[in-house]
Write a protein that holds these residues in place. Structure first.
Motif, PDB file in Angstrom:
ATOM      1  N   TRP A  76      58.234 -35.157  43.594  1.00 41.74           N
ATOM      2  CA  TRP A  76      57.855 -35.768  44.866  1.00 41.74           C
ATOM      3  C   TRP A  76      56.348 -36.005  44.886  1.00 41.74           C
ATOM      4  O   TRP A  76      55.557 -35.138  44.534  1.00 41.74           O
ATOM      5  CB  TRP A  76      58.263 -34.868  46.022  1.00 41.74           C
ATOM      6  CG  TRP A  76      59.742 -34.897  46.284  1.00 41.74           C
ATOM      7  CD1 TRP A  76      60.690 -34.103  45.721  1.00 41.74           C
ATOM      8  CD2 TRP A  76      60.429 -35.787  47.161  1.00 41.74           C
ATOM      9  NE1 TRP A  76      61.936 -34.438  46.188  1.00 41.74           N
ATOM     10  CE2 TRP A  76      61.809 -35.459  47.085  1.00 41.74           C
ATOM     11  CE3 TRP A  76      60.018 -36.811  48.015  1.00 41.74           C
ATOM     12  CZ2 TRP A  76      62.772 -36.128  47.820  1.00 41.74           C
ATOM     13  CZ3 TRP A  76      60.987 -37.489  48.756  1.00 41.74           C
ATOM     14  CH2 TRP A  76      62.351 -37.151  48.648  1.00 41.74           C
ATOM     15  N   CYS A 132      65.861 -43.818  43.230  1.00 37.89           N
ATOM     16  CA  CYS A 132      64.649 -43.473  43.974  1.00 37.89           C
ATOM     17  C   CYS A 132      65.063 -42.745  45.246  1.00 37.89           C
ATOM     18  O   CYS A 132      65.849 -43.265  46.042  1.00 37.89           O
ATOM     19  CB  CYS A 132      63.858 -44.731  44.315  1.00 37.89           C
ATOM     20  SG  CYS A 132      62.339 -44.402  45.239  1.00 37.89           S
ATOM     21  N   THR A 153      64.006 -40.876  48.808  1.00 38.05           N
ATOM     22  CA  THR A 153      63.057 -40.650  49.887  1.00 38.05           C
ATOM     23  C   THR A 153      63.728 -39.740  50.914  1.00 38.05           C
ATOM     24  O   THR A 153      64.906 -39.387  50.760  1.00 38.05           O
ATOM     25  CB  THR A 153      62.642 -41.979  50.544  1.00 38.05           C
ATOM     26  OG1 THR A 153      63.801 -42.609  51.103  1.00 38.05           O
ATOM     27  CG2 THR A 153      61.983 -42.908  49.539  1.00 38.05           C
ATOM     28  N   ILE A 190      58.362 -49.352  47.082  1.00 35.24           N
ATOM     29  CA  ILE A 190      58.022 -48.094  47.736  1.00 35.24           C
ATOM     30  C   ILE A 190      56.740 -48.311  48.519  1.00 35.24           C
ATOM     31  O   ILE A 190      55.678 -48.519  47.924  1.00 35.24           O
ATOM     32  CB  ILE A 190      57.834 -46.968  46.701  1.00 35.24           C
ATOM     33  CG1 ILE A 190      59.081 -46.848  45.807  1.00 35.24           C
ATOM     34  CG2 ILE A 190      57.544 -45.645  47.392  1.00 35.24           C
ATOM     35  CD1 ILE A 190      58.856 -46.035  44.552  1.00 35.24           C
ATOM     36  N   HIS A 229      58.141 -39.830  47.674  1.00 40.66           N
ATOM     37  CA  HIS A 229      59.348 -40.235  46.966  1.00 40.66           C
ATOM     38  C   HIS A 229      59.448 -39.500  45.640  1.00 40.66           C
ATOM     39  O   HIS A 229      58.478 -38.953  45.121  1.00 40.66           O
ATOM     40  CB  HIS A 229      59.361 -41.747  46.717  1.00 40.66           C
ATOM     41  CG  HIS A 229      58.199 -42.245  45.916  1.00 40.66           C
ATOM     42  ND1 HIS A 229      56.950 -42.454  46.464  1.00 40.66           N
ATOM     43  CD2 HIS A 229      58.077 -42.568  44.601  1.00 40.66           C
ATOM     44  CE1 HIS A 229      56.111 -42.884  45.533  1.00 40.66           C
ATOM     45  NE2 HIS A 229      56.774 -42.956  44.383  1.00 40.66           N
ATOM     46  N   CYS A 283      61.052 -48.921  52.342  1.00 40.73           N
ATOM     47  CA  CYS A 283      61.544 -48.747  50.980  1.00 40.73           C
ATOM     48  C   CYS A 283      62.865 -49.510  50.843  1.00 40.73           C
ATOM     49  O   CYS A 283      63.742 -49.411  51.709  1.00 40.73           O
ATOM     50  CB  CYS A 283      61.752 -47.262  50.696  1.00 40.73           C
ATOM     51  SG  CYS A 283      62.179 -46.878  48.980  1.00 40.73           S
TER      52      CYS A 283
END
Length: 269
Positions: free
Chosen positions: A41, A59, A61, A76, A82, A109
């Motif tokens: 992260w 990906c 989040t 992003i 993320h 995103c």
């Protein structure tokens, strides 16, 4: 080498992208990752575009997981925490963009489809020097890329993730056993909820019914495997469908077209 060090290795003699006084920074050459490598992260001031040439990137989040199959990219936004991990061997371009570099860039995103024109532009941009001539031909190339990014269609490849720990546990079970087609009542009992409470919580936290949420998961898992060359029949069986036709019906309902046509239009078949 883990994913974080792999990216750091690609920076090599480059400055950190946030410190480069240009609206656009490309990491060159393409980043090669092994299956299972994970980027911890993190966040950065510049927005980031991860464009997948080979393999599939996930990906993550706080609000969910986005799948990035070959010839797609994940956008992003600036300062969004993320993480990312790969499925299969990964080859991708990593690009960083100032948040205000151009109007119309995505604010959230998302997974975007990469057109043949944008694909070639990104490949050319990967060879730009760190301090390219912003007022010359390189700057004009970057301007076209940003215009194309702003116009790129967003793909429905987002699996929203709930915050409620019981729903998180349910999501884990669905990811671990996607072929399990137990009823809503059965799933609710496994996480100590009533059927009504489970439906209400899902609507509140992810904005979807249980059936739609599970269907979205199946679409994401299917695209990952179909893009890797697996047959529709094999994917349908492994996801628990009685036949390839029932799987295709589900996919068409979710994506508006059957999987073969979808992948063909995306240039992945």
């Amino acid at each position: 080498m883990d994913l974080a060090r792999s990216f750091a290795h690609r920076f090599g003699q480059l400055s950190h992208p946030d410190a480069v006084p240009r609206p656009f920074v490309a990491i060159c050459p393409a980043v090669i990752l092994e299956e299972g490598e994970r980027l911890p992260w993190h966040h950065h001031r510049k927005a980031q575009l991860l464009y997948t040439l080979r393999g599939t990137i996930h990906c993550e989040t706080e609000d969910g997981i986005r799948i990035v199959p070959p010839q797609c990219a994940v956008w992003i936004p600036s300062d969004l925490p993320h993480s990312a991990f790969g499925s299969g061997d990964i080859e991708c371009h990593c690009l960083f963009v100032e948040p205000d570099a151009a109007p119309g860039l995505p604010e959230r995103c998302c997974t975007v489809s990469i057109s043949p024109l944008l694909r070639e532009l990104l490949r050319r941009a990967a060879r730009l020097p760190e301090l390219y001539d912003a007022d010359g031909a390189d700057g004009r190339l970057v301007a076209v890329i940003l215009d194309e990014l702003a116009a790129a269609p967003v793909e429905n490849l987002h699996l929203p993730m709930p915050a409620d720990p019981r729903l998180r546990a349910l999501a884990g079970m669905l990811l671990a056993g996607p072929a399990n087609h137990a009823s809503l009542q059965e799933w609710a009992s496994r996480v100590a909820l009533s059927e009504r409470s489970l439906s209400r919580l899902l609507a509140q936290e992810v904005g979807m019914s249980f059936g739609r949420w599970r269907r979205q998961l199946h679409v994401m898992l299917a695209l990952q495997r179909l893009a890797a060359g697996e047959s529709v029949q094999a994917v349908a069986i492994d996801l628990g469908y009685e036949s390839a036709s029932s799987f295709v019906t589900m996919f068409r309902k979710a994506m508006g077209k059957p999987p073969g046509r979808y992948l063909q239009e995306q240039g992945r078949m």
